[in-house]
Design a protein around this motif. Structure first.
Motif, PDB file in Angstrom:
ATOM      1  N   THR A 291       0.848  -1.190   0.000  1.00 21.40           N
ATOM      2  CA  THR A 291       0.000   0.000   0.000  1.00 21.40           C
ATOM      3  C   THR A 291       0.883   1.239   0.000  1.00 21.40           C
ATOM      4  O   THR A 291       1.852   1.320   0.752  1.00 21.40           O
ATOM      5  CB  THR A 291      -0.921   0.036   1.244  1.00 21.40           C
ATOM      6  OG1 THR A 291      -1.669  -1.167   1.292  1.00 21.40           O
ATOM      7  CG2 THR A 291      -1.855   1.223   1.210  1.00 21.40           C
ATOM      8  N   ALA A 292       0.570   2.174  -0.862  1.00 25.28           N
ATOM      9  CA  ALA A 292       1.309   3.439  -0.892  1.00 25.28           C
ATOM     10  C   ALA A 292       1.098   4.162   0.433  1.00 25.28           C
ATOM     11  O   ALA A 292       0.101   3.941   1.125  1.00 25.28           O
ATOM     12  CB  ALA A 292       0.825   4.294  -2.055  1.00 25.28           C
ATOM     13  N   THR A 293       2.027   5.010   0.783  1.00 23.11           N
ATOM     14  CA  THR A 293       1.939   5.692   2.073  1.00 23.11           C
ATOM     15  C   THR A 293       1.400   7.109   1.964  1.00 23.11           C
ATOM     16  O   THR A 293       1.695   7.955   2.788  1.00 23.11           O
ATOM     17  CB  THR A 293       3.327   5.715   2.749  1.00 23.11           C
ATOM     18  OG1 THR A 293       4.242   6.358   1.868  1.00 23.11           O
ATOM     19  CG2 THR A 293       3.789   4.324   3.103  1.00 23.11           C
ATOM     20  N   THR A 294       0.598   7.376   0.948  1.00 24.07           N
ATOM     21  CA  THR A 294      -0.058   8.675   0.864  1.00 24.07           C
ATOM     22  C   THR A 294      -1.369   8.604   1.637  1.00 24.07           C
ATOM     23  O   THR A 294      -1.913   7.512   1.865  1.00 24.07           O
ATOM     24  CB  THR A 294      -0.342   9.074  -0.595  1.00 24.07           C
ATOM     25  OG1 THR A 294      -1.274   8.145  -1.150  1.00 24.07           O
ATOM     26  CG2 THR A 294       0.940   9.117  -1.412  1.00 24.07           C
ATOM     27  N   LEU A 295      -1.872   9.737   2.011  1.00 23.21           N
ATOM     28  CA  LEU A 295      -3.106   9.786   2.796  1.00 23.21           C
ATOM     29  C   LEU A 295      -4.265   9.155   2.037  1.00 23.21           C
ATOM     30  O   LEU A 295      -5.023   8.354   2.601  1.00 23.21           O
ATOM     31  CB  LEU A 295      -3.429  11.236   3.174  1.00 23.21           C
ATOM     32  CG  LEU A 295      -4.675  11.462   4.016  1.00 23.21           C
ATOM     33  CD1 LEU A 295      -4.576  10.741   5.357  1.00 23.21           C
ATOM     34  CD2 LEU A 295      -4.911  12.946   4.236  1.00 23.21           C
TER      35      LEU A 295
END
Length: 142
Positions: A68-72
């Motif tokens: 999972t990407a770590t952007t909000l």
């Protein structure tokens, strides 16, 4: 039928129309304030603090699934609980600016109202005995 007539009278009154216009203008004004904060003020604040984008300031409160990407946005889509304090900072600054602008507007309106000269008070009515004495005096002059 009476209820429809009563509703029509209510809806056509000037106060309701003024309120509707105020809500529409308020919505547009809110967008202007959002733009001022997001496009002008927050970049300056971010430049001083070192971060240009407050919307991606957050704390992860749960486990992040692998890959999972770590952007909000990516974390929210993955269902990971996040504490998005950056959005709160932006909304709080929006509120402070909007409240300050409304304060200045109300202050200006109150100043304009105070600058209008107060009407001269009406002279007090003379007592009844004075009125009677004047009537006697006026009748003797004739």
């Amino acid at each position: 039928m009476g209820m429809m007539k009563e509703f029509k009278e209510f809806a056509v009154k000037g106060n309701v129309i003024d309120l509707a216009v105020g809500v529409i203008i308020g919505g547009a004004f809110g967008k202007i304030v959002d733009s001022v904060v997001g496009d002008l003020i927050m970049p300056l604040v971010g430049a001083v603090i070192g971060k240009l984008d407050f919307s991606n300031l957050f704390l992860v409160l749960g486990n992040v699934p692998p890959g999972t990407a770590t952007t909000l946005d990516a974390l929210k889509k993955a269902g990971v609980p996040v504490f998005a304090y950056g959005n709160f900072i932006t909304v709080a600054v929006n509120f402070a600016i909007l409240a300050f602008i409304i304060f200045l507007m109300v202050k200006q309106i109150n100043r304009l109202k105070r600058s209008e000269p107060a009407p001269a008070p009406a002279p007090a009515a003379p007592p009844e005995d004075i009125v009677l004495l004047r009537e006697i005096r006026d009748s003797l002059k004739k």
